[in-house]
Write a protein that holds these residues in place. Structure first.
Motif, PDB file in Angstrom:
ATOM      1  N   ILE A   1       0.859  -1.169   0.000  1.00  0.00           N
ATOM      2  CA  ILE A   1       0.000   0.000   0.000  1.00  0.00           C
ATOM      3  C   ILE A   1       0.903   1.229   0.000  1.00  0.00           C
ATOM      4  O   ILE A   1       1.636   1.469   0.948  1.00  0.00           O
ATOM      5  N   HIS A   2       0.835   1.981  -1.060  1.00  0.00           N
ATOM      6  CA  HIS A   2       1.676   3.170  -1.168  1.00  0.00           C
ATOM      7  C   HIS A   2       0.932   4.340  -0.557  1.00  0.00           C
ATOM      8  O   HIS A   2      -0.092   4.766  -1.076  1.00  0.00           O
ATOM      9  N   LYS A   3       1.432   4.849   0.561  1.00  0.00           N
ATOM     10  CA  LYS A   3       0.781   5.968   1.208  1.00  0.00           C
ATOM     11  C   LYS A   3       0.942   7.211   0.352  1.00  0.00           C
ATOM     12  O   LYS A   3       2.004   7.527  -0.131  1.00  0.00           O
ATOM     13  N   GLN A   4      -0.176   7.917   0.210  1.00  0.00           N
ATOM     14  CA  GLN A   4      -0.155   9.126  -0.582  1.00  0.00           C
ATOM     15  C   GLN A   4      -0.081  10.333   0.342  1.00  0.00           C
ATOM     16  O   GLN A   4      -0.513  10.301   1.493  1.00  0.00           O
ATOM     17  N   ALA A   5       0.485  11.403  -0.166  1.00  0.00           N
ATOM     18  CA  ALA A   5       0.593  12.611   0.641  1.00  0.00           C
ATOM     19  C   ALA A   5      -0.790  13.143   0.977  1.00  0.00           C
ATOM     20  O   ALA A   5      -1.736  12.956   0.238  1.00  0.00           O
ATOM     21  N   GLU A   6      -0.890  13.789   2.124  1.00  0.00           N
ATOM     22  CA  GLU A   6      -2.154  14.348   2.560  1.00  0.00           C
ATOM     23  C   GLU A   6      -2.049  15.868   2.625  1.00  0.00           C
ATOM     24  O   GLU A   6      -1.023  16.424   3.012  1.00  0.00           O
ATOM     25  N   MET A   7      -3.146  16.528   2.263  1.00  0.00           N
ATOM     26  CA  MET A   7      -3.229  17.973   2.402  1.00  0.00           C
ATOM     27  C   MET A   7      -4.384  18.284   3.344  1.00  0.00           C
ATOM     28  O   MET A   7      -5.437  17.665   3.246  1.00  0.00           O
ATOM     29  N   GLU A   8      -4.197  19.213   4.219  1.00  0.00           N
ATOM     30  CA  GLU A   8      -5.202  19.535   5.206  1.00  0.00           C
ATOM     31  C   GLU A   8      -5.962  20.794   4.803  1.00  0.00           C
ATOM     32  O   GLU A   8      -5.462  21.650   4.093  1.00  0.00           O
ATOM     33  N   LEU A   9      -7.187  20.872   5.324  1.00  0.00           N
ATOM     34  CA  LEU A   9      -8.006  22.065   5.107  1.00  0.00           C
ATOM     35  C   LEU A   9      -7.654  23.078   6.193  1.00  0.00           C
ATOM     36  O   LEU A   9      -8.376  23.238   7.170  1.00  0.00           O
ATOM     37  N   ASN A  10      -6.529  23.759   6.022  1.00  0.00           N
ATOM     38  CA  ASN A  10      -6.039  24.697   7.018  1.00  0.00           C
ATOM     39  C   ASN A  10      -5.830  26.066   6.381  1.00  0.00           C
ATOM     40  O   ASN A  10      -6.274  26.322   5.260  1.00  0.00           O
ATOM     41  N   GLU A  11      -5.150  26.943   7.106  1.00  0.00           N
ATOM     42  CA  GLU A  11      -4.950  28.299   6.603  1.00  0.00           C
ATOM     43  C   GLU A  11      -4.170  28.308   5.290  1.00  0.00           C
ATOM     44  O   GLU A  11      -4.444  29.107   4.392  1.00  0.00           O
ATOM     45  N   VAL A  12      -3.194  27.422   5.181  1.00  0.00           N
ATOM     46  CA  VAL A  12      -2.411  27.362   3.939  1.00  0.00           C
ATOM     47  C   VAL A  12      -3.306  26.930   2.778  1.00  0.00           C
ATOM     48  O   VAL A  12      -3.212  27.471   1.669  1.00  0.00           O
ATOM     49  N   GLY A  13      -4.179  25.954   3.037  1.00  0.00           N
ATOM     50  CA  GLY A  13      -5.088  25.508   1.984  1.00  0.00           C
ATOM     51  C   GLY A  13      -6.027  26.614   1.539  1.00  0.00           C
ATOM     52  O   GLY A  13      -6.257  26.822   0.337  1.00  0.00           O
ATOM     53  N   PHE A  14      -6.599  27.358   2.499  1.00  0.00           N
ATOM     54  CA  PHE A  14      -7.480  28.474   2.137  1.00  0.00           C
ATOM     55  C   PHE A  14      -6.706  29.547   1.370  1.00  0.00           C
ATOM     56  O   PHE A  14      -7.219  30.126   0.401  1.00  0.00           O
TER      57      PHE A  14
ATOM     58  N   GLU B   1     -17.170  26.864   4.662  1.00  0.00           N
ATOM     59  CA  GLU B   1     -16.475  28.076   4.219  1.00  0.00           C
ATOM     60  C   GLU B   1     -15.736  27.829   2.908  1.00  0.00           C
ATOM     61  O   GLU B   1     -15.771  28.665   1.992  1.00  0.00           O
ATOM     62  N   MET B   2     -15.066  26.668   2.791  1.00  0.00           N
ATOM     63  CA  MET B   2     -14.354  26.351   1.556  1.00  0.00           C
ATOM     64  C   MET B   2     -15.322  26.170   0.394  1.00  0.00           C
ATOM     65  O   MET B   2     -15.092  26.647  -0.717  1.00  0.00           O
ATOM     66  N   LEU B   3     -16.436  25.466   0.646  1.00  0.00           N
ATOM     67  CA  LEU B   3     -17.424  25.250  -0.411  1.00  0.00           C
ATOM     68  C   LEU B   3     -18.044  26.571  -0.842  1.00  0.00           C
ATOM     69  O   LEU B   3     -18.272  26.808  -2.038  1.00  0.00           O
ATOM     70  N   ASN B   4     -18.325  27.438   0.113  1.00  0.00           N
ATOM     71  CA  ASN B   4     -18.876  28.759  -0.199  1.00  0.00           C
ATOM     72  C   ASN B   4     -17.906  29.548  -1.073  1.00  0.00           C
ATOM     73  O   ASN B   4     -18.288  30.159  -2.077  1.00  0.00           O
TER      74      ASN B   4
END
Length: 633
Positions: A372-385, A486-489
């Motif tokens: 199982i190759h773990k894929q990188a994760e991105m979080e819904l944080n300030e950097v993402g916004f 907030e992200m969807l909006n």
């Protein structure tokens, strides 16, 4: 209820249930082929028999009125409802213009006959050839398998290796023919929704426009033609948006090793041979077996039901491999059960197959797992916004009028370079979008790539009325976590701005739904059924864009148990199936529309029910999402 989707993975099990479902598709293929023959025959009668024109058109309209489309899946979209009722509408119009004597246009053959004959030859004909190959390879494989399993383990190793190689070759040929046949027979089922309707629509249009019809009749037909073409185009877009992914899935599933790599399955199933002891000796009986790992229940269904055999259910105690020298059969293992005092000896179809069964049963055999190759994760944080806002700002200032914005895809290398730079842990967000290194395609593709890691899990909603769709979505949006909403909006507000420039960029809410539906609501597993559900996800995004103000600018009324009623929509096609005319209903003595009108309500209900199924993604944290391997289109 439509036909259940045929999964490519079912080809490897080749269960009786799979064969039975495949037979339903084959019967439908024959029914469609016969229907096309009738349409072509009747169309030729209309063209050639000027004196008998009235009789030919009447027969043609009756042929159209009695045909019902069978769709893949249990539920229909609004566009599919429109397509399903199109032949009934055509029949009614033909009956109305029957009193007029008209000449058939000279190019009617090119409009109607040739496209349908091309469909029968290139689609149905090719599928029938695939069927012949599938039946031939199936017979060869199972014949070789029976011979193979009867080989003695005492034969020379070289003979056994040659036998193994021959069986493997036949198995690969059989699996390849099976997967290709399943792919083609489902493609025909999907393509006929527009490839069969469009020629009839074109033929009907030629009759109305080139044959001295009244102005009233022409005015009645043109709005319907426009709406039906929109439904056809939407259906074609949904088909095209999933065909490439389905082809990739088919190509991957041509390799038998893919079955070993499937993780998280609660059961294992396939054919096993059971050693049965009788008064006069021992025999081996073929069963289709399914093992439920959670309950340790093994269900064995006889492959060829006989008076002496019946379905067997055994609860497993333990499992152990049989030593080669202890039995004159290959690939054997034993299980101990609560129902029988003596162990049950089973024979798998290959060594790899035996390992899979023993792994599922926790037998004394090494357990093989695919990496199982773990894929990188991105979080819904300030950097993402910050990333999404910078992408939106760049698009709205530099490329909001660019034709095909968000539809065109950037270079994978450039997209990964941008994401790696922006989400670098040492200096996150330190990227200048206006430096000249990044173009519109790269930035829009990177934003879609980031949004794909926003997992929106499922929450099933049942709604009994099409008018409740907006209310159901409205309620769900406000059940999301605050960051998710907030992200969807932020995203939907941007898509509204992009669609407001559709005159320049050609990106309508429907087109945006095709792009962002799979992006925001991608299924957890890649299956045929999941890909067919994409069309409902597209509609959800389309509704979010069209009713942005209603959904995001005011909270739903929680005091009422019923979902809020939506305001009238811009276009009528999502309210009810389109009709030929807005005039009072006419009487058509030769065509019975009562049956169609009676089925209209449940069709709408099922369409709404399955649309709401696409909203199952809208109720949990986005921040736990995992990046997908491929960039969404």
């Amino acid at each position: 209820m439509g036909h259940p989707p045929l999964e490519f993975s079912d080809c490897y099990g080749d269960s009786p249930d799979f064969r039975e479902r495949l037979k339903c598709y084959e019967l439908e293929l024959e029914r469609t082929s016969k229907f096309l023959k009738d349409v072509i025959k009747d169309g030729n009668n209309v063209i050639s028999a000027i004196k008998g024109y009235s009789v030919a058109v009447q027969k043609f309209s009756q042929t159209l009125s009695v045909f019902q489309f069978d769709f893949i899946g249990d539920f229909l979209t609004d566009d599919e409802i429109n397509i399903a009722g199109s032949f009934h509408e055509f029949a009614g119009l033909l009956q109305e213009v029957e009193d007029d004597r008209m000449m058939l246009v000279q190019n009617a053959c090119d409009l109607l006959i040739k496209p349908l004959e091309k469909f029968r030859k290139e689609q149905i004909g090719v599928t029938k050839e695939k069927r012949k190959r599938f039946e031939k390879e199936s017979e060869k494989y199972y014949s070789q398998l029976d011979k193979h399993l009867n080989l003695s383990a005492k034969k020379k190793e070289t003979q056994l290796q040659e036998a193994d190689e021959l069986l493997e070759k036949e198995k690969v040929n059989f699996y390849e023919s099976s997967v290709e046949y399943v792919y083609h027979i489902q493609q025909v089922q999907d393509r006929k929704k527009f490839d069969v309707v469009e020629p009839v629509l074109a033929f009907l249009h030629s009759i109305l426009t080139l044959n001295n019809l009244t102005v009233e009749m022409t005015q009645d037909f043109m709005p319907y033609k426009k709406e039906l073409q929109l439904s056809l185009q939407n259906t074609r877009n949904h088909f095209e948006s999933t065909r490439e992914e389905m082809e990739e899935l088919m190509n991957r599933m041509k390799h038998p090793s893919q079955i070993v790599k499937m993780q998280g399955q609660p059961t294992i199933e396939g054919y096993l041979y059971s050693q049965e002891r009788w008064a006069l000796g021992v025999s081996w009986v073929k069963y289709y077996c399914k093992y439920h790992k959670d309950s340790k229940l093994l269900v064995m269904v006889p492959s060829e039901p006989k008076p002496a055999t019946k379905q067997v259910e055994l609860k497993l105690k333990s499992c152990i491999r049989r030593k080669t020298e202890s039995i004159d059969k290959r690939f054997c293992f034993e299980i101990e059960t609560y129902e029988r005092n003596t162990p049950v000896t089973l024979q798998a179809v290959s060594e790899a197959n035996r390992k899979l069964w023993m792994e599922a049963m926790d037998g004394k055999e090494p357990i093989y797992h695919s990496p199982i190759h773990k894929q990188a994760e991105m979080e819904l944080n300030e950097v993402g916004f910050k990333f999404v806002r910078k992408c939106i700002n760049f698009v709205e200032t530099k490329g909001i009028t660019q034709e095909g914005v968000y539809r065109t895809v950037g270079s994978n290398i450039q997209v990964q370079k941008l994401l790696n730079a922006f989400f670098d842990q040492k200096c996150p967000g330190d990227v200048d979008f206006h430096s000249g290194d990044w173009d519109i395609k790269t930035i829009t593709s990177a934003m879609k790539f980031y949004l794909r890691c926003v997992t929106i899990h499922r929450n099933l909603i049942e709604s009994e009325n099409l008018d409740n769709r907006l209310g159901a979505i409205h309620s769900l949006i406000y059940k999301l976590p605050e960051k998710n909403r907030e992200m969807l909006n932020l995203l939907i507000q941007h898509l509204v701005n992009v669609c407001s420039n559709s005159g320049d960029n050609l990106m309508t809410p429907s087109n945006m739904g095709v792009i962002f539906g799979p992006t925001l609501m991608r299924a957890e597993e890649e299956t045929v059924a999941a890909m067919l559900d994409i069309k409902f996800q597209n509609i959800v995004v389309e509704i979010l864009i069209e009713d942005y103000t209603k959904i995001f600018c005011s909270a739903p009324d929680e005091s009422s148990t019923a979902p809020p009623m939506p305001p009238p929509r811009i276009t009528p096609r999502k309210r009810q199936p389109i009709t030929m005319s807005k005039r009072p209903p006419r009487i058509y003595p030769a065509v019975n529309f009562g049956q169609f009108q009676n089925t209209e309500t449940p069709l709408c209900m099922t369409s709404n029910y399955h649309l709401s199924k696409s909203l199952q993604h809208l109720n949990s944290a986005c921040s736990s999402g995992i990046l997908a391997n491929n960039m969404t289109r």
